[in-house]
Design a protein around this motif. Structure first.
Motif, PDB file in Angstrom:
ATOM      1  N   PHE A   1       0.821  -1.207   0.000  1.00 33.80           N
ATOM      2  CA  PHE A   1       0.000   0.000   0.000  1.00 33.80           C
ATOM      3  C   PHE A   1       0.857   1.259   0.000  1.00 33.80           C
ATOM      4  CE2 PHE A   1      -2.705  -3.175   1.916  1.00 33.80           C
ATOM      5  CZ  PHE A   1      -3.975  -2.870   1.457  1.00 33.80           C
ATOM      6  N   SER A   2       0.340   2.294  -0.664  1.00 33.13           N
ATOM      7  CA  SER A   2       0.880   3.630  -0.442  1.00 33.13           C
ATOM      8  C   SER A   2       0.304   4.102   0.889  1.00 33.13           C
ATOM      9  CB  SER A   2       0.461   4.581  -1.564  1.00 33.13           C
ATOM     10  OG  SER A   2      -0.934   4.805  -1.492  1.00 33.13           O
ATOM     11  N   GLU A   3       0.896   5.116   1.462  1.00 36.19           N
ATOM     12  CA  GLU A   3       0.443   5.570   2.782  1.00 36.19           C
ATOM     13  C   GLU A   3      -1.008   6.035   2.752  1.00 36.19           C
ATOM     14  OE1 GLU A   3       0.559   5.947   6.730  1.00 36.19           O
ATOM     15  OE2 GLU A   3       2.136   5.103   5.455  1.00 36.19           O
ATOM     16  N   GLU A   4      -1.362   6.849   1.743  1.00 34.43           N
ATOM     17  CA  GLU A   4      -2.732   7.364   1.639  1.00 34.43           C
ATOM     18  C   GLU A   4      -3.729   6.230   1.400  1.00 34.43           C
ATOM     19  OE1 GLU A   4      -5.359  10.456  -1.108  1.00 34.43           O
ATOM     20  OE2 GLU A   4      -3.178  10.328  -1.363  1.00 34.43           O
ATOM     21  N   ALA A   5      -3.381   5.334   0.491  1.00 34.10           N
ATOM     22  CA  ALA A   5      -4.268   4.214   0.185  1.00 34.10           C
ATOM     23  C   ALA A   5      -4.387   3.274   1.374  1.00 34.10           C
ATOM     24  CB  ALA A   5      -3.748   3.454  -1.026  1.00 34.10           C
ATOM     25  N   ARG A   6      -3.283   3.103   2.106  1.00 29.64           N
ATOM     26  CA  ARG A   6      -3.321   2.239   3.283  1.00 29.64           C
ATOM     27  C   ARG A   6      -4.319   2.777   4.308  1.00 29.64           C
ATOM     28  NH1 ARG A   6       0.226  -1.343   5.314  1.00 29.64           N
ATOM     29  NH2 ARG A   6       1.849  -0.681   3.875  1.00 29.64           N
ATOM     30  N   LYS A   7      -4.310   4.099   4.511  1.00 26.47           N
ATOM     31  CA  LYS A   7      -5.239   4.700   5.472  1.00 26.47           C
ATOM     32  C   LYS A   7      -6.685   4.503   5.043  1.00 26.47           C
ATOM     33  CE  LYS A   7      -2.107   8.311   7.163  1.00 26.47           C
ATOM     34  NZ  LYS A   7      -1.834   9.781   7.194  1.00 26.47           N
ATOM     35  N   LYS A   8      -6.937   4.724   3.751  1.00 24.25           N
ATOM     36  CA  LYS A   8      -8.300   4.601   3.237  1.00 24.25           C
ATOM     37  C   LYS A   8      -8.793   3.165   3.325  1.00 24.25           C
ATOM     38  CE  LYS A   8     -11.104   5.728  -0.836  1.00 24.25           C
ATOM     39  NZ  LYS A   8     -11.100   6.293  -2.204  1.00 24.25           N
ATOM     40  N   GLU A   9      -7.959   2.229   2.915  1.00 20.83           N
ATOM     41  CA  GLU A   9      -8.352   0.816   2.932  1.00 20.83           C
ATOM     42  C   GLU A   9      -8.471   0.310   4.366  1.00 20.83           C
ATOM     43  OE1 GLU A   9      -9.755  -2.482   1.039  1.00 20.83           O
ATOM     44  OE2 GLU A   9      -9.279  -0.508   0.225  1.00 20.83           O
ATOM     45  N   ASN A  10      -7.578   0.783   5.231  1.00 23.23           N
ATOM     46  CA  ASN A  10      -7.644   0.383   6.633  1.00 23.23           C
ATOM     47  C   ASN A  10      -8.930   0.867   7.287  1.00 23.23           C
ATOM     48  OD1 ASN A  10      -5.268  -0.998   6.641  1.00 23.23           O
ATOM     49  ND2 ASN A  10      -4.045   0.601   7.622  1.00 23.23           N
ATOM     50  N   LYS A  11      -9.323   2.101   6.974  1.00 22.77           N
ATOM     51  CA  LYS A  11     -10.552   2.633   7.560  1.00 22.77           C
ATOM     52  C   LYS A  11     -11.755   1.827   7.089  1.00 22.77           C
ATOM     53  CE  LYS A  11     -11.310   7.011   8.279  1.00 22.77           C
ATOM     54  NZ  LYS A  11     -11.600   8.462   8.111  1.00 22.77           N
ATOM     55  N   ARG A  12     -11.796   1.527   5.807  1.00 20.73           N
ATOM     56  CA  ARG A  12     -12.894   0.726   5.257  1.00 20.73           C
ATOM     57  C   ARG A  12     -12.950  -0.643   5.934  1.00 20.73           C
ATOM     58  NH1 ARG A  12     -15.631   0.608   0.217  1.00 20.73           N
ATOM     59  NH2 ARG A  12     -16.208  -1.497  -0.440  1.00 20.73           N
ATOM     60  N   ALA A  13     -11.771  -1.270   6.034  1.00 25.18           N
ATOM     61  CA  ALA A  13     -11.708  -2.596   6.660  1.00 25.18           C
ATOM     62  C   ALA A  13     -12.082  -2.532   8.129  1.00 25.18           C
ATOM     63  CB  ALA A  13     -10.298  -3.179   6.491  1.00 25.18           C
ATOM     64  N   ARG A  14     -11.636  -1.477   8.813  1.00 24.25           N
ATOM     65  CA  ARG A  14     -11.929  -1.339  10.247  1.00 24.25           C
ATOM     66  C   ARG A  14     -13.426  -1.133  10.485  1.00 24.25           C
ATOM     67  NH1 ARG A  14      -8.736  -2.117  14.692  1.00 24.25           N
ATOM     68  NH2 ARG A  14      -8.994  -0.046  15.608  1.00 24.25           N
TER      69      ARG A  14
END
Length: 590
Positions: A100-113
């Motif tokens: 993941f890129s940092e921005e994409a990691r945050k977005k995907e992590n939030k969705r998953a969370r």
């Protein structure tokens, strides 16, 4: 976030777009492409094109387009990694851990969370229903004749009276309070602080097509308003993309789907064996939900409540179904209020018989309309016939209109010629009979200067992607820097690099943009509709006009940024020279 480019391309190549799309949409081969009704907007005539040669799809009606990944993202409401995972599993391709890129990691992590929070909340509600405090709610469900198996299958639960308990439970599991609010399970205001949204309610988990909990519905126990409360829209919950029970109903293998008003109606019907039942999510039926239904059926049976509000909802839904190209029929539930009551009193066999007898939606509209007119009064009777004529004008095809006209005349004892004449007069008077206006060629829509520039750039890239040989004729006049945005420059750079290597494939280029918004925009760049021009001369003129427009906009943007930069001035002079040359010549396209 990204998988290696080579792996993404392997997954794409192993998933032929014709095979993938045809699993969701009915498409038929016509010439070099396949066509069908677009699953992304309302239409009656097929304008959704799938090209096996280009491995891309495009809708000439709404402009939706892209490659096999784009299609899965749009259709299943998936993220890019989810689309890759689904198609990789289908093709038998093993995937490594995702980077993941940092921005994409945050977005995907939030969705998953948030999906994790919803799952934990659903488990919490589920166990609360089976605890001592949930006994009243549990007994209520049993009194509604729901079996323990049904209650379990739908994951029904209970939210206790103390609204803080769920918040504390989720916080104990490591979820931040702000994320619980973003998940729609709590709200905050300065006076009361953070409070849970659901309390003293039976809980109905709402699942997406892949059985993931994306939201909740809650029915209050005892007195209280509102009677039903639903989750707000969140990053994972879009009401227009979901219908309660559709995760089960879409695999029912019936030739129709039933749409009800309430959660209990759906659950009761599923328990009785009618697993094709769904319900809208606390809102009026929408075109988005109709399009969702159209993915799985051509016929919808409306089983709304047998009251005045239900009648209004049916009439509204009939219009939406027609606009989406679906056949609608209306279920007669009388003398019972809703499907749940009917099943309890008459049983599943009687319900099945009523389904077979469900009324054609047009006949239902006319019979409902008839109630407003006294048929013994000549003036009101004439007004009723005029209203029928107006309804008949909504049929686009002459044959279909005449068939309904004939059926209505028989049913209401109206002279066929008289009603047909009335219908034609109505169409003429209201403007429904005026000739169809055809769009003019060229780019003459009123757009802002920036929109006009982007449109020209999209047209040019689409044209080049469809006719790669043209690149060699314009490469001396066009560079990546002539495109107005960084994203368009990236797309052009990848396309031009492919041309230089004789290996350009737009469907592959789209896959290289893994950010969801960028992916969709790049897909649109390579799927802009080119006007169908009558002859080679018109096509050549259009292509040169587009090329000149792109170069002219580029030159104007460059000169606007000049300032005192000597290097930029030299660049602008060279740009002017190329533009002047382009204005004098005509690039051959044949």
């Amino acid at each position: 976030m990204y998988y290696p480019d080579a792996l993404i391309e392997e997954v794409r190549l192993k998933n032929d777009i014709i095979d993938v799309v045809s699993a969701y949409v009915r498409i038929q081969k016509k010439g070099a492409s396949h066509f069908g009704l677009c699953p992304f907007h309302n239409e009656k005539s097929p304008s959704f094109s799938v090209s096996g040669a280009r491995q891309m799809y495009y809708c000439f009606g709404c402009g939706a387009g892209g490659n096999v990944f784009t299609f899965i993202m749009e259709y299943e409401n998936f993220s890019f990694p989810e689309a890759i995972k689904l198609l990789a599993e289908k093709a038998g391709v093993a995937l490594p851990e995702l980077e993941f890129s940092e921005e994409a990691r945050k977005k995907e992590n939030k969705r998953a969370r948030i999906l994790e929070i919803n799952k934990e909340a659903a488990k919490y509600f589920y166990y609360q229903l089976r605890s001592e405090r949930g006994k009243t709610a549990h007994n209520y469900l049993l009194k509604r004749d729901l079996s323990e198996e049904t209650i379990k299958n739908f994951g029904l639960g209970y939210a206790a009276i103390n609204s803080d308990e769920l918040i504390n439970y989720l916080k104990s599991k490591g979820y931040e309070e702000t994320l619980v609010i973003e998940a729609g399970l709590a709200s905050f205001n300065e006076r009361t602080g953070t409070k849970g949204k659901f309390w003293n309610r039976i809980i109905f988990p709402i699942q997406d097509l892949n059985h993931r909990v994306v939201g909740f519905g809650g029915r209050v126990m005892g007195e209280g308003e509102p009677k039903y409360l639903n989750s707000p829209e969140t990053i994972v919950f879009d009401k227009s993309r979901n219908l309660y029970g559709l995760n089960f109903a879409r695999t029912s293998r019936k030739n129709h789907l039933i749409i009800c008003e309430g959660y209990i109606d759906v659950i009761s019907l599923h328990q009785a064996g009618f697993t094709q039942a769904v319900a809208s999510l606390g809102t009026a039926f929408t075109a988005g939900q109709a399009n969702l239904l159209r993915r799985y059926t051509e016929e919808v049976i409306l089983a709304y409540d047998n009251d005045e509000a239900g009648e209004k909802a049916i009439l509204r839904a009939i219009t939406i179904l027609k606009e989406c190209g679906l056949t609608g029929r209306v279920l007669d539930l009388s003398p019972y209020k809703d499907p749940d009551d009917f099943i309890k009193e008459k049983g599943k066999d009687a319900f099945a018989a009523r389904l077979d007898e469900a009324e054609n939606s047009f006949f239902y509209e006319i019979s409902t309309l008839e109630k407003n007119f006294n048929q013994n009064d000549p003036e009101q009777k004439t007004r009723f016939h005029r209203e029928i004529a107006g309804k008949l004008c909504n049929f686009a095809e002459d044959a279909e209109r005449d068939n309904y006209l004939e059926a209505i005349c028989k049913k209401y004892n109206i002279g066929f010629d008289n009603l047909r004449k009335l219908t034609l007069n109505y169409a003429t008077r209201t403007g429904l009979a005026k000739p169809i206006s055809r769009p003019k060629s060229g780019m003459k829509d009123k757009m802002s200067r920036e929109d006009h520039a982007r449109k020209a750039e999209r047209l040019l890239l689409t044209w080049l992607s469809e006719e790669p040989l043209l690149y060699g004729r314009i490469r001396k006049y066009l560079t990546v820097d002539d495109f107005s945005s960084e994203l368009y420059q990236k797309a052009a750079a990848k396309l031009f690099d492919g041309f230089e290597k004789n290996a350009s494939e737009p469907a592959a280029i789209i896959s290289l943009f893994t950010d969801e918004d960028e992916h969709r925009e790049i897909a649109a760049i390579f799927n802009t509709r080119l006007n169908e021009l009558n002859n080679a001369g018109e096509r050549e003129k259009a292509f040169n006009d587009i090329l000149r427009t792109v170069k002219k906009n580029s030159h104007e943007n460059l000169t606007a940024r000049l300032g005192t930069d000597v290097g930029a001035l030299a660049q602008a002079l060279e740009s002017r020279k190329i533009l002047d040359e382009l204005m004098k010549l005509s690039i051959k396209i044949n």
